[in-house]
Scaffold this active site. Structure first.
Site, PDB file in Angstrom:
ATOM      1  N   ARG A   2      11.696  -6.538   5.491  1.00 58.35           N
ATOM      2  CA  ARG A   2      11.721  -5.132   5.903  1.00 58.35           C
ATOM      3  C   ARG A   2      12.240  -4.995   7.337  1.00 58.35           C
ATOM      4  NH1 ARG A   2       6.293  -1.748   5.708  1.00 58.35           N
ATOM      5  NH2 ARG A   2       5.837  -3.006   7.529  1.00 58.35           N
TER       6      ARG A   2
ATOM      7  N   LYS B 210       0.840  -1.210   0.000  1.00 55.83           N
ATOM      8  CA  LYS B 210       0.000   0.000   0.000  1.00 55.83           C
ATOM      9  C   LYS B 210       0.872   1.255   0.000  1.00 55.83           C
ATOM     10  CE  LYS B 210      -2.150  -1.080   3.892  1.00 55.83           C
ATOM     11  NZ  LYS B 210      -1.479  -2.363   4.201  1.00 55.83           N
TER      12      LYS B 210
ATOM     13  N   ARG C   8     -10.229   0.921   7.921  1.00 52.79           N
ATOM     14  CA  ARG C   8      -9.756  -0.415   8.258  1.00 52.79           C
ATOM     15  C   ARG C   8     -10.797  -1.233   9.002  1.00 52.79           C
ATOM     16  NH1 ARG C   8      -3.954   0.259   8.427  1.00 52.79           N
ATOM     17  NH2 ARG C   8      -3.004  -1.664   9.106  1.00 52.79           N
TER      18      ARG C   8
ATOM     19  N   ARG D 262      11.035  -1.908  11.862  1.00 53.34           N
ATOM     20  CA  ARG D 262       9.765  -1.358  12.351  1.00 53.34           C
ATOM     21  C   ARG D 262       9.285  -2.221  13.513  1.00 53.34           C
ATOM     22  NH1 ARG D 262       4.696   0.028   8.368  1.00 53.34           N
ATOM     23  NH2 ARG D 262       3.460  -1.264   9.759  1.00 53.34           N
TER      24      ARG D 262
ATOM     25  N   ARG E 130      -1.229  -9.166  13.039  1.00 55.00           N
ATOM     26  CA  ARG E 130      -1.729  -8.147  12.094  1.00 55.00           C
ATOM     27  C   ARG E 130      -2.508  -8.803  10.958  1.00 55.00           C
ATOM     28  NH1 ARG E 130       3.835  -5.718  10.820  1.00 55.00           N
ATOM     29  NH2 ARG E 130       2.838  -4.391   9.259  1.00 55.00           N
TER      30      ARG E 130
END
Ligand code: AP5
Ligand code: MG
Length: 190
Positions: free
Chosen positions: A127, A13, A88, A133, A144
């Site tokens: 990532r 996204k 969401r 993160r 998630r």
């Protein structure tokens, strides 16, 4: 253009929205980026958001709807916007409709980036190695993805029945995905 980018964690996204918003000359509004910025700055919102985000859960609807309502009031959003990570939940989608209706606006298109779960996990773990993160750990990624299926999947149907959903295969190089997205999200000007 008033667009929404939907898709599970790691679907691309942010990657795709950044490019599309630049090309269309509209602001890219990412609730995740706004919240991470608040966490970095240590604001009251950031303190509230941090522990929820680190668990991979969603913040309460009223809080994120408030943030988005403020963002959409900005002058730069008058020509359009690209939302990333919002709405969401079905409650957020309804709240967005109400906000837009108040100013006589509607959404032009909702693009759904579809990527299989194995690829999502691979992308997010890679990532994690690069950016670190806080929510890119294996356990939180799993959470998630579950939260997406339970709370965000209904948003897909919310837009499908309204005839604004465009499904985009999100697997391939970022360039390949962008070409598909561009065609699906903005067929009038592609
Ligand atoms: P948010 O920041 O929105 O995170 P997310 O939905 O989990 O998604 P990501 O940002 O991880 O993935 P993405 O789809 O943007 O993919 P990206 O382009 O980065 O939300 C974080 C948290 O904030 C939530 O869990 C929640 O707590 C809170 N929150 C946010 N909004 C909320 C809301 N509305 N309500 C309540 N709570 C909210 O790509 C991922 C990786 O893959 C990158 O490394 C990228 O380089 C790579 N990549 C991208 N495209 C490709 C490709 N085609 N091939 C290979 N790799 C690729
Ligand atoms: Mg993102």
């Amino acid at each position: 253009m008033r667009l929404v980018m939907l898709g599970p964690p790691g679907a691309g996204k942010g990657t795709q929205a950044t490019r599309l918003a630049t090309e269309l000359g509209i602001p890219h509004l990412s609730t995740g980026d706004m919240l991470r910025d608040a966490v970095r700055r240590g604001t009251e919102l950031g303190r509230k958001a941090q522990s929820i985000m680190e668990k991979g859960e969603l913040l309460p609807d009223d809080l994120v709807v408030g943030i988005m309502a403020d963002a959409l009031k900005r002058d730069e959003c008058r020509r359009g916007f690209l939302l990333d990570g919002f709405p969401r939940t079905e409650g957020q989608a309804q709240a967005l409709d109400t906000l837009l209706q108040a100013s006589g606006q509607t959404l032009d298109r909702v693009a759904l980036l579809e990527v299989d779960e194995r690829e999502l996990v691979t992308r997010l773990l890679s990532r994690a190695a690069k950016e670190g993160r806080a929510d890119d750990t294996r356990d939180v990624i799993t959470r998630r993805l579950k939260v997406y299926e339970a709370q965000t999947r209904p948003v897909v149907d919310y837009y499908r029945v309204r005839g604004v959903l465009a499904e985009v295969d999100g697997v391939g190089t970022p360039e390949e995905v962008y070409r598909r997205l561009r065609q699906a999200a903005t067929p009038e000007i592609a």
